[in-house]
Design an enzyme around this catalytic site. Sequence first.
Site, PDB file in Angstrom:
ATOM      1  N   GLU A 101       2.725  23.551 -18.726  1.00 44.20           N
ATOM      2  CA  GLU A 101       3.583  22.433 -18.874  1.00 44.20           C
ATOM      3  C   GLU A 101       4.468  22.080 -17.708  1.00 44.20           C
ATOM      4  O   GLU A 101       4.503  21.309 -17.137  1.00 44.20           O
ATOM      5  CB  GLU A 101       4.618  22.779 -19.971  1.00 44.20           C
ATOM      6  CG  GLU A 101       5.562  21.484 -20.373  1.00 44.20           C
ATOM      7  CD  GLU A 101       6.687  21.692 -21.424  1.00 44.20           C
ATOM      8  OE1 GLU A 101       7.273  20.776 -21.855  1.00 44.20           O
ATOM      9  OE2 GLU A 101       6.529  22.862 -21.966  1.00 44.20           O
ATOM     10  N   ARG A 135      11.403  -6.522   4.524  1.00 49.48           N
ATOM     11  CA  ARG A 135      12.653  -7.108   4.777  1.00 49.48           C
ATOM     12  C   ARG A 135      13.301  -7.277   5.960  1.00 49.48           C
ATOM     13  O   ARG A 135      13.136  -6.228   6.826  1.00 49.48           O
ATOM     14  CB  ARG A 135      13.832  -6.114   3.778  1.00 49.48           C
ATOM     15  CG  ARG A 135      15.062  -6.489   3.704  1.00 49.48           C
ATOM     16  CD  ARG A 135      15.193  -7.746   2.825  1.00 49.48           C
ATOM     17  NE  ARG A 135      16.794  -7.944   2.584  1.00 49.48           N
ATOM     18  CZ  ARG A 135      17.452  -8.780   3.285  1.00 49.48           C
ATOM     19  NH1 ARG A 135      17.214  -9.073   4.349  1.00 49.48           N
ATOM     20  NH2 ARG A 135      19.006  -8.612   2.847  1.00 49.48           N
ATOM     21  N   LEU A 188      16.429  -0.272  -0.781  1.00 49.45           N
ATOM     22  CA  LEU A 188      16.197  -1.498  -1.587  1.00 49.45           C
ATOM     23  C   LEU A 188      17.595  -2.128  -1.528  1.00 49.45           C
ATOM     24  O   LEU A 188      17.605  -3.608  -2.131  1.00 49.45           O
ATOM     25  CB  LEU A 188      15.526  -1.624  -2.755  1.00 49.45           C
ATOM     26  CG  LEU A 188      13.878  -1.716  -2.781  1.00 49.45           C
ATOM     27  CD1 LEU A 188      13.351  -0.720  -1.823  1.00 49.45           C
ATOM     28  CD2 LEU A 188      12.982  -1.931  -3.942  1.00 49.45           C
TER      29      LEU A 188
END
Length: 332
Positions: A189, A215, A286
């Site tokens: 796991e 950008r 961002l």
Amino acid sequence: LKKSLVQAGFEVYRTTPAGIVLAERVRENQIMDAGIRVSVEEPHEVQVRFRAEKHVFPGMDDAAVFAHIAELTAAVATGFSEARREVDTFVLNGAKMWITNGAISKTELGDTFLVYARIKGAERSQVSMFIVEKGMKGFSLGQKLEDKCGMRASSTAELVFEDVVVPAENLVGQEGHASLCMMRNLELERLTLAAMSLGIARRSIEIMNRYARERVSFGKTLDHFGQIQRHIAESYAEFMAGRAYVYNTAAHMNLTAPGHRLDSDGVKLYCATMAKNVADRAMQVLGGYGYMGEYHVERLWRDAKLLEIGGGTLEAHHKNMTRDLAGIEKIL
């Protein structure tokens, strides 16, 4: 099972003949519960699969069967659930929170569960495994947990066991011999969650890298500025380091023998925090857009936090690893 998953579009990372990890690319599509673990000993696996196919879900293929099986992992030290022997049955009592796939709605349980419990009077290390099915008297849904910070597509529930009568034939393997299976499951796991961390980190890097190329600020794209370059470069380097650690751990994991805790804990310890940090950097690159759902990184950031808690906390990994390293003089 592997063939069915590949046909469904998943990348399957095989660790051993007894286990597979397919979480890395799955996270990119926001599917948490596709990390399917098959890590019990071979005779146990046959019994569980036989019951699932012939008794619980007749006619369903392997992929569908295992998608309906949730796992109740007992705390090794505390033994929250207890079973007592009564002639040809076992009676289970206890409760467990945070069970993935435990419920399919606010009122309906999952179908079939693998439950670890300690037989009354057994020693601390003697844990048994049972198949418990929806509809058994006394087995109920405590609550379907809502309003989670992240991983909201993953169904999480509290399960309650009140004098649940389980037939002796539902005992998986031998009575008191499931501890090894449980510890193997924990190791696999944690490796799976580390692989899930890679998916979060990779998606975050791709998003911030693309945004920084497009950008424009002060006449230049963002990737011309040193602060942004640092976020992108460090994130990529950390991701690749984590990826190498995950693949190396998977390649060396042998589920026929115990003793892989050092690296199964270590790889999750590193990758979980790495993924959260990379998602955080993506949000920073961002700016305001990173805080909005449109670009997804805010959700990746929320999802990543669970990996520092679920499947073993960071603090538990620190403890386990330090104990294991205490017996090692040289690191090869």
